[in-house]
Design a protein around this motif. Structure first.
Motif, PDB file in Angstrom:
ATOM      1  N   VAL A  24      -7.006  51.041 -21.453  1.00  0.00           N
ATOM      2  CA  VAL A  24      -8.115  50.581 -21.479  1.00  0.00           C
ATOM      3  C   VAL A  24      -9.076  51.731 -20.698  1.00  0.00           C
ATOM      4  N   ALA A  25      -8.622  52.099 -19.614  1.00  0.00           N
ATOM      5  CA  ALA A  25      -9.367  53.150 -19.111  1.00  0.00           C
ATOM      6  C   ALA A  25      -9.594  54.550 -19.939  1.00  0.00           C
ATOM      7  N   TYR A  26      -8.396  54.843 -20.586  1.00  0.00           N
ATOM      8  CA  TYR A  26      -8.695  55.987 -21.497  1.00  0.00           C
ATOM      9  C   TYR A  26      -9.476  55.796 -22.737  1.00  0.00           C
ATOM     10  N   LEU A  27      -9.571  54.575 -23.095  1.00  0.00           N
ATOM     11  CA  LEU A  27     -10.623  54.184 -24.246  1.00  0.00           C
ATOM     12  C   LEU A  27     -11.951  54.453 -23.717  1.00  0.00           C
ATOM     13  N   ILE A  28     -12.262  54.141 -22.647  1.00  0.00           N
ATOM     14  CA  ILE A  28     -13.578  54.072 -22.022  1.00  0.00           C
ATOM     15  C   ILE A  28     -14.071  55.464 -21.884  1.00  0.00           C
ATOM     16  N   LEU A  29     -13.085  56.371 -21.130  1.00  0.00           N
ATOM     17  CA  LEU A  29     -13.314  57.591 -20.644  1.00  0.00           C
ATOM     18  C   LEU A  29     -13.476  58.637 -21.826  1.00  0.00           C
ATOM     19  N   ARG A  30     -12.911  58.279 -23.022  1.00  0.00           N
ATOM     20  CA  ARG A  30     -13.215  59.283 -24.118  1.00  0.00           C
ATOM     21  C   ARG A  30     -14.736  59.107 -24.852  1.00  0.00           C
ATOM     22  N   ASN A  31     -15.308  57.769 -24.298  1.00  0.00           N
ATOM     23  CA  ASN A  31     -16.596  57.745 -25.154  1.00  0.00           C
ATOM     24  C   ASN A  31     -17.437  56.922 -24.039  1.00  0.00           C
ATOM     25  N   PRO A  32     -17.671  57.383 -22.681  1.00  0.00           N
ATOM     26  CA  PRO A  32     -18.470  56.519 -21.886  1.00  0.00           C
ATOM     27  C   PRO A  32     -19.858  56.417 -22.082  1.00  0.00           C
ATOM     28  N   THR A  33     -20.712  57.327 -22.509  1.00  0.00           N
ATOM     29  CA  THR A  33     -21.911  57.375 -23.018  1.00  0.00           C
ATOM     30  C   THR A  33     -22.040  56.431 -24.060  1.00  0.00           C
ATOM     31  N   GLU A  34     -21.439  56.383 -25.309  1.00  0.00           N
ATOM     32  CA  GLU A  34     -21.556  55.355 -26.342  1.00  0.00           C
ATOM     33  C   GLU A  34     -21.261  53.949 -25.873  1.00  0.00           C
ATOM     34  N   ILE A  35     -20.314  53.500 -25.102  1.00  0.00           N
ATOM     35  CA  ILE A  35     -19.808  52.553 -24.481  1.00  0.00           C
ATOM     36  C   ILE A  35     -20.954  51.902 -23.801  1.00  0.00           C
ATOM     37  N   LEU A  36     -21.317  52.674 -22.888  1.00  0.00           N
ATOM     38  CA  LEU A  36     -22.414  52.345 -21.929  1.00  0.00           C
ATOM     39  C   LEU A  36     -23.790  51.817 -22.622  1.00  0.00           C
ATOM     40  N   ASP A  37     -24.157  52.621 -23.624  1.00  0.00           N
ATOM     41  CA  ASP A  37     -25.194  52.284 -24.539  1.00  0.00           C
ATOM     42  C   ASP A  37     -25.186  51.207 -25.296  1.00  0.00           C
ATOM     43  N   GLY A  38     -23.851  50.801 -25.602  1.00  0.00           N
ATOM     44  CA  GLY A  38     -23.450  49.465 -26.444  1.00  0.00           C
ATOM     45  C   GLY A  38     -23.528  48.425 -25.677  1.00  0.00           C
ATOM     46  N   PHE A  39     -23.283  48.333 -24.241  1.00  0.00           N
ATOM     47  CA  PHE A  39     -23.278  47.398 -23.473  1.00  0.00           C
ATOM     48  C   PHE A  39     -25.028  47.010 -23.028  1.00  0.00           C
ATOM     49  N   ARG A  40     -25.685  48.164 -22.902  1.00  0.00           N
ATOM     50  CA  ARG A  40     -27.281  48.095 -22.760  1.00  0.00           C
ATOM     51  C   ARG A  40     -27.732  47.401 -24.005  1.00  0.00           C
ATOM     52  N   ASN A  41     -27.419  47.681 -25.026  1.00  0.00           N
ATOM     53  CA  ASN A  41     -28.184  47.037 -26.264  1.00  0.00           C
ATOM     54  C   ASN A  41     -27.580  45.760 -27.064  1.00  0.00           C
ATOM     55  N   PHE A  42     -26.274  45.535 -26.450  1.00  0.00           N
ATOM     56  CA  PHE A  42     -25.775  44.052 -26.934  1.00  0.00           C
ATOM     57  C   PHE A  42     -26.686  43.074 -26.385  1.00  0.00           C
ATOM     58  N   GLN A  43     -27.027  42.105 -27.555  1.00  0.00           N
ATOM     59  CA  GLN A  43     -27.627  40.966 -27.232  1.00  0.00           C
ATOM     60  C   GLN A  43     -26.763  39.678 -26.597  1.00  0.00           C
ATOM     61  N   TYR A  44     -26.745  39.624 -25.344  1.00  0.00           N
ATOM     62  CA  TYR A  44     -25.881  38.956 -24.602  1.00  0.00           C
ATOM     63  C   TYR A  44     -26.119  37.137 -25.251  1.00  0.00           C
ATOM     64  N   ALA A  45     -27.045  37.020 -25.537  1.00  0.00           N
ATOM     65  CA  ALA A  45     -27.144  35.585 -26.382  1.00  0.00           C
ATOM     66  C   ALA A  45     -25.905  35.188 -27.265  1.00  0.00           C
ATOM     67  N   TYR A  46     -25.374  36.326 -27.703  1.00  0.00           N
ATOM     68  CA  TYR A  46     -24.243  36.081 -28.782  1.00  0.00           C
ATOM     69  C   TYR A  46     -22.925  35.806 -27.975  1.00  0.00           C
ATOM     70  N   LEU A  47     -23.038  36.017 -26.800  1.00  0.00           N
ATOM     71  CA  LEU A  47     -21.670  35.640 -26.080  1.00  0.00           C
ATOM     72  C   LEU A  47     -21.503  34.150 -25.857  1.00  0.00           C
ATOM     73  N   LEU A  48     -22.424  33.417 -26.117  1.00  0.00           N
ATOM     74  CA  LEU A  48     -22.334  31.776 -26.009  1.00  0.00           C
ATOM     75  C   LEU A  48     -21.525  31.356 -27.345  1.00  0.00           C
ATOM     76  N   PRO A  49     -22.098  31.824 -28.590  1.00  0.00           N
ATOM     77  CA  PRO A  49     -21.145  31.462 -29.698  1.00  0.00           C
ATOM     78  C   PRO A  49     -19.907  32.198 -29.857  1.00  0.00           C
ATOM     79  N   ALA A  50     -19.843  33.348 -29.212  1.00  0.00           N
ATOM     80  CA  ALA A  50     -18.544  33.927 -29.271  1.00  0.00           C
ATOM     81  C   ALA A  50     -17.560  33.185 -28.535  1.00  0.00           C
ATOM     82  N   LEU A  51     -17.971  32.495 -27.285  1.00  0.00           N
ATOM     83  CA  LEU A  51     -17.022  31.867 -26.442  1.00  0.00           C
ATOM     84  C   LEU A  51     -16.769  30.763 -26.955  1.00  0.00           C
TER      85      LEU A  51
END
Length: 351
Positions: A24-51
């Motif tokens: 998991v750490a390896y996956l993150i460290l290869r694309n840290p900027t894109e992953i961080l941007d993804g978490f920033r742009n994620f619409q967390y309202a969708y967590l509820l239906p996913a859960l």
């Protein structure tokens, strides 16, 4: 168990955790900027239906096992089935053996709480639940595999120069694994044919004699399930749609929250193969192996690697959340002391 045996046991346990965490750490460290941007742009309202969808998938798992216990007339309430199912998920994360380790604890706890005449049958329902789930998963994978060949021929693994021949071997290997899994899962239903083989028959009679008739009870339980083949078939079909495909739907909702469009077929192939890789006991609760397989196939389907990793990381967080929730069922279980004793015995019996 000796000190060195105990040390070896915990070493391999933490080694597996380290492997999963390292992946998991390896996956993150290869694309840290894109992953961080993804978490920033994620619409967390969708967590509820996913859960909610993932919770539904777990409730169906509980219901399926409960139905299997009723076929053998094992007395188990719906809440007890839910509690033990959740505890099984929790222990699949925190003890060695992955999902198998969780099943072992689940079997042991149910055996201790069952009446003397139902203990073997109770444990056998858990094995049958695992068999039905694996049959459903392998059948789904085989159905998808043919149409998925063009997609899988585009997979690429960083650091490996995959040729078309190597990809073809991977596809054939996956097909062989699914067929072998189906064969191993179904052979139990043909034990009467195996009994006719002289050597196998003598071994079964010998095992029955030294176990006090346990083999006979096991074969009778198997015959009961075999005669209930219509219900087992129905449970298998329902498992495809309401268990395995629900994991794909959970991921699909997360990708919508990330603003990512991906063909549903590509996503189903990625999550199905990821779940098969996650069965390997090397990965606690499938974490690590499932992540790499799912991300690799999504990337082959045209999803940006950073987006695929972000979606997978959120999905893995959901899996961890529900597995850890299973710990609360253990903490507030009236039979918690029995489970603690069982875990101690399990650790002492393995070296």
């Amino acid at each position: 168990m000796s000190y060195f045996a105990r040390l070896k046991k915990f070493f391999w346990f933490f080694a597996k955790l380290a492997i999963a965490g390292g992946i998991v750490a390896y996956l993150i460290l290869r694309n840290p900027t894109e992953i961080l941007d993804g978490f920033r742009n994620f619409q967390y309202a969708y967590l509820l239906p996913a859960l909610a969808v993932y919770l539904f998938h777990m409730l169906v798992c509980t219901w399926r096992w409960h139905r299997l216990t009723r076929i053998l007339q094992v007395k188990l309430s719906g809440f007890e089935a839910l509690s033990l199912t959740m505890q099984g998920y929790f222990f699949s994360l925190v003890i060695p053996g992955g999902a198998i380790g969780g099943d072992v604890v689940k079997m042991g706890v149910l055996t201790k709480r069952s009446r003397a005449g139902e203990r073997m049958e109770g444990a056998f329902t858990i094995l049958m639940d695992r068999i039905v789930g694996m049959i459903a998963l392998f059948v789904l994978a085989l159905i998808l595999l043919g149409p998925a060949v063009p997609l899988l021929m585009r997979i690429d693994v960083p650091g490996l120069n995959l040729t078309d021949g190597m990809r073809e071997l991977l596809i054939l290997g996956l097909a062989a694994l699914c067929l072998a899994g189906l064969g191993a899962s179904c052979v139990i239903f043909f034990h009467r044919l195996l009994e006719r083989l002289p050597l196998f028959g003598r071994l079964m009679h010998w095992g029955d004699r030294i176990s006090g008739g346990m083999v006979t009870r096991l074969t009778r339980a198997t015959d009961t399930y075999r005669h209930a083949w219509k219900e087992l078939s129905l449970l298998t079909v329902l498992s495809v749609f309401f268990i395995h495909l629900m994991t794909s739907m959970t991921f699909f909702i997360l990708l919508i929250g990330l603003g990512i469009e991906v063909p549903l077929f590509t996503l189903i192939v990625a999550t199905t193969i990821g779940n098969i890789v996650g069965l390997i006991p090397l990965f606690p609760s499938g974490i690590g192996g499932r992540d790499v397989a799912t991300i690799t196939i999504l990337a082959a389907g045209g999803v940006a690697v950073g987006d695929a990793k972000t979606g997978q990381l959120i999905y893995t967080a959901i899996v961890l959340f529900f597995n850890l929730v299973g710990g609360f069922f253990f903490l507030f279980d009236p039979g918690r002391r029995e489970t603690e004793q069982l875990l101690e015995q399990e650790l002492e019996s393995e070296s």
